[in-house]
Design a protein around this motif. Structure first.
Motif, PDB file in Angstrom:
ATOM      1  N   ASP A   1     -91.722  39.552  45.988  1.00  0.00           N
ATOM      2  CA  ASP A   1     -92.943  40.247  45.586  1.00  0.00           C
ATOM      3  C   ASP A   1     -93.003  40.368  44.063  1.00  0.00           C
ATOM      4  O   ASP A   1     -92.041  40.058  43.355  1.00  0.00           O
ATOM      5  CB  ASP A   1     -93.054  41.608  46.269  1.00  0.00           C
TER       6      ASP A   1
ATOM      7  N   CYS B   1     -96.369  32.024  46.065  1.00  0.00           N
ATOM      8  CA  CYS B   1     -95.211  31.860  46.956  1.00  0.00           C
ATOM      9  C   CYS B   1     -95.620  31.928  48.420  1.00  0.00           C
ATOM     10  O   CYS B   1     -94.863  31.506  49.294  1.00  0.00           O
ATOM     11  CB  CYS B   1     -94.158  32.924  46.656  1.00  0.00           C
ATOM     12  N   GLU B   2     -96.796  32.458  48.692  1.00  0.00           N
ATOM     13  CA  GLU B   2     -97.307  32.513  50.060  1.00  0.00           C
ATOM     14  C   GLU B   2     -98.157  31.303  50.397  1.00  0.00           C
ATOM     15  O   GLU B   2     -98.181  30.868  51.547  1.00  0.00           O
ATOM     16  CB  GLU B   2     -98.145  33.781  50.259  1.00  0.00           C
ATOM     17  N   THR B   3     -98.891  30.764  49.412  1.00  0.00           N
ATOM     18  CA  THR B   3     -99.944  29.790  49.722  1.00  0.00           C
ATOM     19  C   THR B   3     -99.756  28.415  49.097  1.00  0.00           C
ATOM     20  O   THR B   3    -100.384  27.455  49.548  1.00  0.00           O
ATOM     21  CB  THR B   3    -101.303  30.338  49.250  1.00  0.00           C
TER      22      THR B   3
ATOM     23  N   ARG C   1     -93.545  27.284  47.362  1.00  0.00           N
ATOM     24  CA  ARG C   1     -92.745  27.513  48.558  1.00  0.00           C
ATOM     25  C   ARG C   1     -91.556  26.553  48.607  1.00  0.00           C
ATOM     26  O   ARG C   1     -90.487  26.892  49.133  1.00  0.00           O
ATOM     27  CB  ARG C   1     -93.614  27.367  49.802  1.00  0.00           C
TER      28      ARG C   1
ATOM     29  N   GLU D   1     -88.801  31.484  50.578  1.00  0.00           N
ATOM     30  CA  GLU D   1     -88.710  32.909  50.267  1.00  0.00           C
ATOM     31  C   GLU D   1     -89.997  33.367  49.583  1.00  0.00           C
ATOM     32  O   GLU D   1     -90.701  32.578  48.950  1.00  0.00           O
ATOM     33  CB  GLU D   1     -87.509  33.188  49.347  1.00  0.00           C
ATOM     34  N   ARG D   2     -90.287  34.671  49.698  1.00  0.00           N
ATOM     35  CA  ARG D   2     -91.519  35.208  49.109  1.00  0.00           C
ATOM     36  C   ARG D   2     -91.227  36.483  48.318  1.00  0.00           C
ATOM     37  O   ARG D   2     -91.555  37.591  48.753  1.00  0.00           O
ATOM     38  CB  ARG D   2     -92.550  35.505  50.195  1.00  0.00           C
TER      39      ARG D   2
ATOM     40  N   GLU E   1     -96.472  35.863  43.092  1.00  0.00           N
ATOM     41  CA  GLU E   1     -96.255  36.306  44.470  1.00  0.00           C
ATOM     42  C   GLU E   1     -97.241  35.638  45.414  1.00  0.00           C
ATOM     43  O   GLU E   1     -96.866  35.162  46.500  1.00  0.00           O
ATOM     44  CB  GLU E   1     -96.406  37.829  44.567  1.00  0.00           C
ATOM     45  N   ARG E   2     -98.517  35.580  45.013  1.00  0.00           N
ATOM     46  CA  ARG E   2     -99.527  34.938  45.860  1.00  0.00           C
ATOM     47  C   ARG E   2     -99.207  33.465  46.072  1.00  0.00           C
ATOM     48  O   ARG E   2     -99.341  32.933  47.178  1.00  0.00           O
ATOM     49  CB  ARG E   2    -100.918  35.097  45.233  1.00  0.00           C
TER      50      ARG E   2
ATOM     51  N   THR F   1     -88.887  27.974  46.214  1.00  0.00           N
ATOM     52  CA  THR F   1     -88.249  29.197  46.693  1.00  0.00           C
ATOM     53  C   THR F   1     -87.544  28.990  48.036  1.00  0.00           C
ATOM     54  O   THR F   1     -86.896  29.915  48.536  1.00  0.00           O
ATOM     55  CB  THR F   1     -89.282  30.319  46.870  1.00  0.00           C
TER      56      THR F   1
END
Length: 318
Positions: free
Chosen positions: A137, A121-123, A128, A134-135, A118-119, A131
């Motif tokens: 959880d 997918c954000e950074t 990224r 998309e992010r 999850e982390r 996905t």
């Protein structure tokens, strides 16, 4: 190279803010002294809008592992997972192919924690890219793995077999095979049945270890952080920018007070050492005077007499 020379006209509005529109921040002017240096630096403005490349794949480069996994969507048969979605209930789920490739890529990178995925997918730009921005959880990531465990496992094994057939020896952190082989019928190049069975067993064992590790790690982190909690969230009072700024200012004032207290303690310790050294020198002077038959009460240390604070004084000669 100057960035201003390469900006396109249509990008200027995004990158530049009129001076009249820039907010005046008192704390920024007060803290400017913190960055004072005789050496000039490149301009650094985290709050300024940034233009990311339209295609993350261009940034990663075709040799990146994420590009290999993205290309699998055109090669693998995802129907065993896709056919599990037969009813429309609630919000549309994340695309199963994306979730499958995300998990396989993460595991190939040695990342089995759903919270860490999850982390990333954000950074992480590679995550990224896979996905499509998309992010999902960690609960969604974990639930997808559990729901499609057998189909996902089979697809993962097929991915390793495909990589091996392509001539790869490793796929990220995963060992594919120790020898290259061709997928044609030549008796000199085809893999024997016995060798094929052995290779399949090794791939199966490797995937099983990964899935067991992922399940155990997710369970352990659920117990440690609580269901639905990632573990690195900011406290509620620190999520609001205004409250966070005030908390940081208060913490800075407290830190400054602590530093002053530490300095006062150090000064007091030094004062005590100086006083002790003074008393030792006076005692030595009295002892020397007494040894010479002089009045010890009138004895005074020489103005040039010294005492090393860091070394224990030697005992005076008897």
């Amino acid at each position: 190279m100057s960035t201003t020379s390469t900006k396109k006209p249509e990008q200027a509005a995004l990158l530049e803010v009129a001076a009249s529109e820039k907010p005046e921040r008192e704390e920024e002017s007060k803290s400017s002294a913190r960055y004072a240096s005789p050496r000039p630096f490149r301009e650094w403005t985290p709050e300024q809008g940034q233009l990311l490349p339209q295609y993350a794949r261009e940034v990663l480069g075709e040799g990146h592992l994420a590009c290999f996994f993205a290309d699998l969507r055109k090669t693998l048969d995802f129907s065993p997972i896709l056919k599990a979605y037969t009813q429309e209930r609630g919000q549309p789920p994340y695309h199963p192919v994306m979730m499958t490739l995300l998990l396989m890529y993460a595991y190939a990178r040695g990342i089995t924690s759903s919270r860490e995925i999850e982390r990333r997918c954000e950074t992480d730009i590679a995550f990224r890219y896979l996905t499509g921005g998309e992010r999902p959880d960690h609960d969604t990531v974990c639930a997808f793995r559990v729901r499609h465990l057998e189909a996902f496992r089979a697809l993962f094994v097929d991915t390793l077999r495909l990589a091996r057939s392509s001539g790869l020896k490793k796929l990220g952190h995963l060992a594919v095979d120790g020898s290259k082989w061709k997928a044609n019928a030549s008796k000199h190049k085809a893999m024997s049945y016995g060798r094929m069975e052995e290779a399949m067993k090794k791939l199966d064992e490797q995937i099983d270890r990964l899935l067991e590790e992922a399940a155990a790690l997710d369970a352990e982190e659920d117990k440690r952080y609580g269901k639905g909690q990632r573990g690195d969230e900011l406290p509620e009072e620190m999520r609001d920018p205004n409250k966070r700024a005030e908390r940081l200012r208060e913490a800075a004032r407290q830190l400054e007070a602590e530093k002053k207290l530490e300095l006062a303690v150090e000064k007091e310790k030094r004062r005590e050492k100086i006083q002790k050294a003074k008393e030792d020198l006076e005692k030595e002077a009295r002892e020397k005077a007494e040894a010479k038959g002089e009045d010890p009460e009138k004895a005074r240390p020489s103005d040039k007499a010294q005492r090393n604070f860091n070394v224990n004084p030697r005992p005076s000669p008897s």
